[in-house]
Design a protein around this motif. Structure first.
Motif, short mmCIF file in Angstrom:
data_model
loop_
_atom_site.label_atom_id
_atom_site.label_comp_id
_atom_site.label_asym_id
_atom_site.label_seq_id
_atom_site.Cartn_x
_atom_site.Cartn_y
_atom_site.Cartn_z
N LYS A 198 1.38 -6.07 22.06
CA LYS A 198 1.39 -7.43 21.50
C LYS A 198 2.32 -7.51 20.29
CE LYS A 198 -3.27 -9.03 22.73
NZ LYS A 198 -4.58 -9.46 22.16
N GLU A 199 2.29 -6.49 19.46
CA GLU A 199 3.15 -6.47 18.28
C GLU A 199 4.61 -6.40 18.68
OE1 GLU A 199 3.94 -6.93 14.38
OE2 GLU A 199 1.96 -6.98 15.31
N THR A 200 4.92 -5.60 19.69
CA THR A 200 6.30 -5.54 20.20
C THR A 200 6.74 -6.91 20.69
OG1 THR A 200 6.14 -3.22 20.83
CG2 THR A 200 7.80 -4.53 21.95
N ALA A 201 5.89 -7.58 21.46
CA ALA A 201 6.24 -8.90 22.00
C ALA A 201 6.44 -9.92 20.90
CB ALA A 201 5.16 -9.36 22.98
N ARG A 202 5.62 -9.84 19.85
CA ARG A 202 5.78 -10.80 18.74
C ARG A 202 7.17 -10.71 18.12
NH1 ARG A 202 0.02 -10.36 17.92
NH2 ARG A 202 0.22 -8.35 16.87
N GLY A 203 7.77 -9.54 18.19
CA GLY A 203 9.12 -9.38 17.66
C GLY A 203 10.19 -10.04 18.50
N HIS A 204 9.81 -10.58 19.67
CA HIS A 204 10.75 -11.28 20.55
C HIS A 204 10.34 -12.74 20.73
CE1 HIS A 204 13.05 -7.73 21.99
NE2 HIS A 204 11.93 -7.09 21.70
N GLY A 205 9.72 -13.31 19.71
CA GLY A 205 9.26 -14.69 19.79
C GLY A 205 10.38 -15.70 19.76
N LEU A 206 10.03 -16.96 19.94
CA LEU A 206 11.04 -18.02 20.00
C LEU A 206 11.79 -18.21 18.70
CD1 LEU A 206 9.40 -20.78 22.23
CD2 LEU A 206 10.70 -18.73 22.89
N ASP A 207 11.17 -17.82 17.57
CA ASP A 207 11.90 -17.91 16.31
C ASP A 207 13.10 -16.97 16.31
OD1 ASP A 207 10.19 -15.72 16.38
OD2 ASP A 207 9.70 -15.80 14.24
N ARG A 208 12.94 -15.80 16.90
CA ARG A 208 14.08 -14.87 17.01
C ARG A 208 15.13 -15.41 17.98
NH1 ARG A 208 13.90 -8.42 18.77
NH2 ARG A 208 16.12 -8.24 19.27
N VAL A 209 14.68 -15.97 19.11
CA VAL A 209 15.62 -16.56 20.05
C VAL A 209 16.44 -17.65 19.37
CG1 VAL A 209 15.86 -17.84 22.21
CG2 VAL A 209 14.13 -16.04 22.02
N ARG A 210 15.76 -18.50 18.60
CA ARG A 210 16.45 -19.60 17.90
C ARG A 210 17.50 -19.05 16.94
NH1 ARG A 210 12.47 -21.09 15.14
NH2 ARG A 210 11.58 -22.25 16.89
N ALA A 211 17.12 -18.09 16.13
CA ALA A 211 18.05 -17.55 15.14
C ALA A 211 19.26 -16.90 15.81
CB ALA A 211 17.32 -16.54 14.24
N GLU A 212 19.01 -16.13 16.88
CA GLU A 212 20.11 -15.44 17.55
C GLU A 212 21.03 -16.43 18.25
OE1 GLU A 212 18.01 -11.07 18.20
OE2 GLU A 212 18.45 -12.31 19.95
N LEU A 213 20.47 -17.47 18.85
CA LEU A 213 21.32 -18.47 19.51
C LEU A 213 22.15 -19.24 18.51
CD1 LEU A 213 19.10 -20.02 22.35
CD2 LEU A 213 21.06 -18.48 22.60
N CYS A 214 21.55 -19.66 17.41
CA CYS A 214 22.30 -20.42 16.40
C CYS A 214 23.43 -19.59 15.82
CB CYS A 214 21.35 -20.92 15.31
SG CYS A 214 20.23 -22.24 15.86
N ASP A 215 23.16 -18.31 15.57
CA ASP A 215 24.23 -17.43 15.08
C ASP A 215 25.32 -17.27 16.13
OD1 ASP A 215 22.92 -17.06 12.69
OD2 ASP A 215 22.16 -15.06 13.16
N ALA A 216 24.93 -17.16 17.39
CA ALA A 216 25.91 -17.00 18.47
C ALA A 216 26.76 -18.26 18.61
CB ALA A 216 25.20 -16.70 19.79
N TYR A 217 26.16 -19.43 18.49
CA TYR A 217 26.92 -20.68 18.59
C TYR A 217 27.94 -20.78 17.46
CZ TYR A 217 23.44 -22.30 22.03
OH TYR A 217 22.64 -22.45 23.13
N ALA A 218 27.53 -20.39 16.26
CA ALA A 218 28.47 -20.41 15.13
C ALA A 218 29.63 -19.45 15.39
CB ALA A 218 27.74 -20.05 13.84
N GLU A 219 29.32 -18.27 15.96
CA GLU A 219 30.39 -17.31 16.26
C GLU A 219 31.32 -17.85 17.34
OE1 GLU A 219 31.10 -12.69 17.74
OE2 GLU A 219 29.06 -13.47 17.55
N ALA A 220 30.74 -18.49 18.36
CA ALA A 220 31.57 -19.04 19.44
C ALA A 220 32.52 -20.11 18.91
CB ALA A 220 30.68 -19.62 20.53
#
Length: 357
Positions: A325-347
């Motif tokens: 459960k702790e491992t999965a919490r590290g892959h929550g939607l908040d992380r998806v949001r942050a990684e996508l927003c950073d990727a869009y800025a890089e693109a």
């Protein structure tokens, strides 16, 4: 900024891990500064877009960045439109030659042609996203001539809430008793269906695979044979309407898969607190730790020992499940949001600067 988040053939892929990953992206972006559109076509469909174009209008909707999640002709059209219009283009590599192999009849034979096509298409993007550093290395080996960036597929824990309340209903529905060994997802040969069934013949517990399967001409012959004549203690459920019931009914999640880009079902099982047994393949080294949040195996006897150990030791199942459960919490939607927003800025930077929203 208006962002296109496009899943070609979305209606046909609703039972797939790709569709779940895209749902996670869209839910994550709801709490961002981006406005998400899901169709690239003016009017929301190719028919309406054609009518608009005939009337002198534009065929494509307006957006400041295009993010495509599949590799079909619609994505090729979006990519060409983006290149001509100076729109930053992000292609998400959910598909590789390696993970396509072992899915359908003939999937291995088309591998070389698929690799050439993916190399061409992904290299047209400003930025390629993929679920793991393992997949990044696979794409680089083709080689894809574009910057590549790993972004987790994530897991939506809210969407899985209440799985435990469905436990008895789904166990009665599929006549399951005792510690249940289970898998979730499409029944593909590369997912380790033969190992799943061979293991069941060596262990006196119920085995159940929750997920759709094909038995028609395009189905893998091995899968078709096993689904039609499984071992006595194996159930293939076919499509189920609520995946939470699968995670509620099962106790030991078994993933003998040979190839994954991340393993979204593994994350979901972990989020639900299941004890997880994995094949020891490179991509899982990135995310999961043997003896902490899972058990990893290579050979059939090792799988047998791991499952028997977990079946006889509820305390170990609980400990691994809580760590999972702790491992999965590290892959929550908040992380998806942050990684996508950073990727869009890089693109946008890679495409040559800020574009009009």
């Amino acid at each position: 900024m208006r962002v296109l988040n496009y899943l070609e053939f979305g209606d046909r892929l609703r039972r797939s891990g790709i569709a779940t990953a895209v749902d996670n992206q869209r839910r994550a972006l709801e709490d961002s500064d981006h406005v998400v559109v899901t169709s690239p076509w003016a009017g929301g469909s190719t028919v309406r877009a054609g009518i608009e174009r005939i009337g002198g209008g534009r065929a494509f909707a307006e957006y400041g960045l295009a993010h495509c999640n599949l590799v079909g002709p619609g994505t090729v059209a979006v990519a060409e439109h983006a290149r001509q219009g100076g729109i930053p283009l992000v292609l998400h590599a959910h598909v590789t030659r390696e993970d396509f192999a072992g899915s359908f009849r003939g999937s291995n034979a088309v591998g070389p042609a698929l690799e050439r096509y993916l190399r061409w298409l992904y290299s047209r993007a400003d930025l390629v996203l993929c679920p793991s550093a393992y997949t990044e290395a696979v794409l680089a080996s083709y080689p894809v001539e574009t910057p590549i960036r790993p972004v987790t597929n994530g897991v939506d824990t809210d969407a899985l809430a209440g799985h435990g309340e469905l436990r008895e209903r789904y166990r009665r529905r599929f006549d399951l008793e005792g510690p249940v060994v289970f898998a979730v997802g499409n029944v593909f040969e590369r997912k380790g269906v033969p190992t799943f069934c061979r293991l069941a013949t060596r262990i006196d517990h119920d085995f159940v695979w929750f997920g759709p399967y094909d038995t028609g001409p395009h189905a893998d012959p091995t899968v078709r044979r096993l689904v039609r004549s499984p071992p006595a203690n194996v159930t293939f459920t076919g499509w189920i309407e609520d995946v939470r019931g699968a995670y509620g009914a099962g106790d030991i999640f078994l993933a003998p898969t040979r190839v994954e880009n991340q393993g979204l079902a593994v994350l979901e099982a972990m989020a639900c607190g299941a004890a997880v047994v994995l094949r020891d393949i490179p991509v899982f080294e990135e995310f999961y730790t043997d003896g902490v949040d899972c058990l990893k195996c290579e050979t059939l006897p090792e799988f047998e020992a791991a499952v028997e150990r977990l079946a006889s030791d509820p305390d170990l199942r609980t400990r691994l499940g809580e760590n999972a459960k702790e491992t999965a919490r590290g892959h929550g939607l908040d992380r998806v949001r942050a990684e996508l927003c950073d990727a869009y800025a890089e693109a946008r930077r890679l495409a040559g600067g800020v574009t009009t929203d």
